[in-house]
Design an enzyme around this catalytic site. Structure first.
Site, PDB file in Angstrom:
ATOM      1  N   CYS A  54      27.181  69.079  46.329  1.00  0.00           N
ATOM      2  CA  CYS A  54      26.204  70.064  46.783  1.00  0.00           C
ATOM      3  C   CYS A  54      24.840  69.758  46.163  1.00  0.00           C
ATOM      4  CB  CYS A  54      26.650  71.478  46.392  1.00  0.00           C
ATOM      5  SG  CYS A  54      25.543  72.771  47.026  1.00  0.00           S
TER       6      CYS A  54
ATOM      7  N   ASP B 217      22.925  71.818  44.922  1.00  0.00           N
ATOM      8  CA  ASP B 217      22.670  72.802  43.859  1.00  0.00           C
ATOM      9  C   ASP B 217      22.235  72.123  42.557  1.00  0.00           C
ATOM     10  OD1 ASP B 217      23.162  74.743  41.667  1.00  0.00           O
ATOM     11  OD2 ASP B 217      24.004  75.975  43.262  1.00  0.00           O
TER      12      ASP B 217
ATOM     13  N   ARG C 131      22.427  72.964  39.660  1.00  0.00           N
ATOM     14  CA  ARG C 131      23.295  73.174  38.492  1.00  0.00           C
ATOM     15  C   ARG C 131      24.514  72.259  38.488  1.00  0.00           C
ATOM     16  NH1 ARG C 131      24.050  79.351  39.866  1.00  0.00           N
ATOM     17  NH2 ARG C 131      24.233  78.298  41.891  1.00  0.00           N
TER      18      ARG C 131
ATOM     19  N   HIS D  94      31.559  73.518  44.543  1.00  0.00           N
ATOM     20  CA  HIS D  94      31.440  74.278  43.288  1.00  0.00           C
ATOM     21  C   HIS D  94      31.535  75.769  43.562  1.00  0.00           C
ATOM     22  CE1 HIS D  94      27.191  75.703  43.740  1.00  0.00           C
ATOM     23  NE2 HIS D  94      27.188  74.728  44.616  1.00  0.00           N
TER      24      HIS D  94
ATOM     25  N   CYS E 294      28.853  78.723  45.049  1.00  0.00           N
ATOM     26  CA  CYS E 294      27.977  77.957  45.952  1.00  0.00           C
ATOM     27  C   CYS E 294      27.225  78.901  46.903  1.00  0.00           C
ATOM     28  CB  CYS E 294      28.817  76.958  46.748  1.00  0.00           C
ATOM     29  SG  CYS E 294      27.833  75.912  47.847  1.00  0.00           S
TER      30      CYS E 294
HETATM   31 CO    CO Z   1      26.355  74.779  46.487  1.00  0.00          CO
END
Ligand code: CO
Length: 209
Positions: free
Chosen positions: A42, A44, A46, A98, A101
């Site tokens: 992803c 993302d 993090r 994750h 998400c």
């Molecule tokens: Co995500």
């Protein structure tokens, strides 16, 4: 100081640190890349692939998009997959979702996010196909967590349906396909699915070689 300047300064410090540890670090890295892993994760911020896996530059070939989707009409993903499997000859392809998400949560909701809604549509399809299991869960968070895992499995299955993976399995008995989930809460990765070359493929998706 402008925040972006911190990044450029940090880069200089990183170069110095690397050179102190290994004076020929960049020289060696510049020659070639031989990553063993393709990471489909992803976007993302993090979930940084290298940092959470303790890997170094040169070890992971990476593709990231919102909600780690393997979409058969996505030429970006397909080009990355082709290069990684056919040229770099990676041994493992890891789809890593994750928990927490935002893409999964958005797909679970009825909120309109514009073009993102089209991108996330196939997650709604995964929900629909598993609605009995998911709607039986007590909370929206539990549903989202389960959908993260189901989505990872769907994307691994999507890899299996590609010419690229089937040809590499036939010719070279690799790569192994993995479905993982990362927890932002505690930093731990969990291996959910592992599909070895030669595993059965539904007949309609199977190509002749
Ligand atoms: Co995500």
């Amino acid at each position: 100081m402008d925040s972006y300047k911190r990044l450029l300064l940090a880069n200089k410090a990183w170069v110095q640190e690397r050179l102190t540890l290994a004076p020929n670090f960049f020289e060696e890295l510049a020659k070639e890349q031989k990553p063993e892993f393709l990471w489909i994760g992803c976007s993302d911020s993090r979930v940084p692939a290298e940092e959470i896996t303790g890997t170094q530059p040169g070890e992971i070939f990476t593709h990231r998009n919102i909600a780690n989707l393997v979409n058969h009409t996505d030429f970006n993903l397909l080009s990355v997959l082709s290069f990684a499997v056919e040229y770099l000859k990676v041994k493992h392809v890891i789809v890593c979702g994750h928990y927490g998400c935002g893409g999964i949560k958005a797909a679970l909701s009825s909120h309109r996010y514009g073009v993102l809604d089209e991108w996330l549509r196939q997650i709604k399809d995964v929900y629909q196909a598993n609605s009995d299991t998911l709607s039986a869960l007590s909370s929206i968070d539990a549903q989202a967590d389960k959908l993260v895992e189901m989505n990872v499995l769907q994307q691994v299955k999507n890899l299996l349906k590609t010419n690229i993976i089937q040809k590499a399995w036939h010719d070279d008995r690799r790569p192994i396909l993995h479905g993982w989930a990362y927890s932002i809460d505690d930093g731990l990765l969990k291996s959910l699915y592992k599909i070895e070359p030669g595993a059965p493929i539904d007949e309609i998706y199977r190509f002749d070689f």
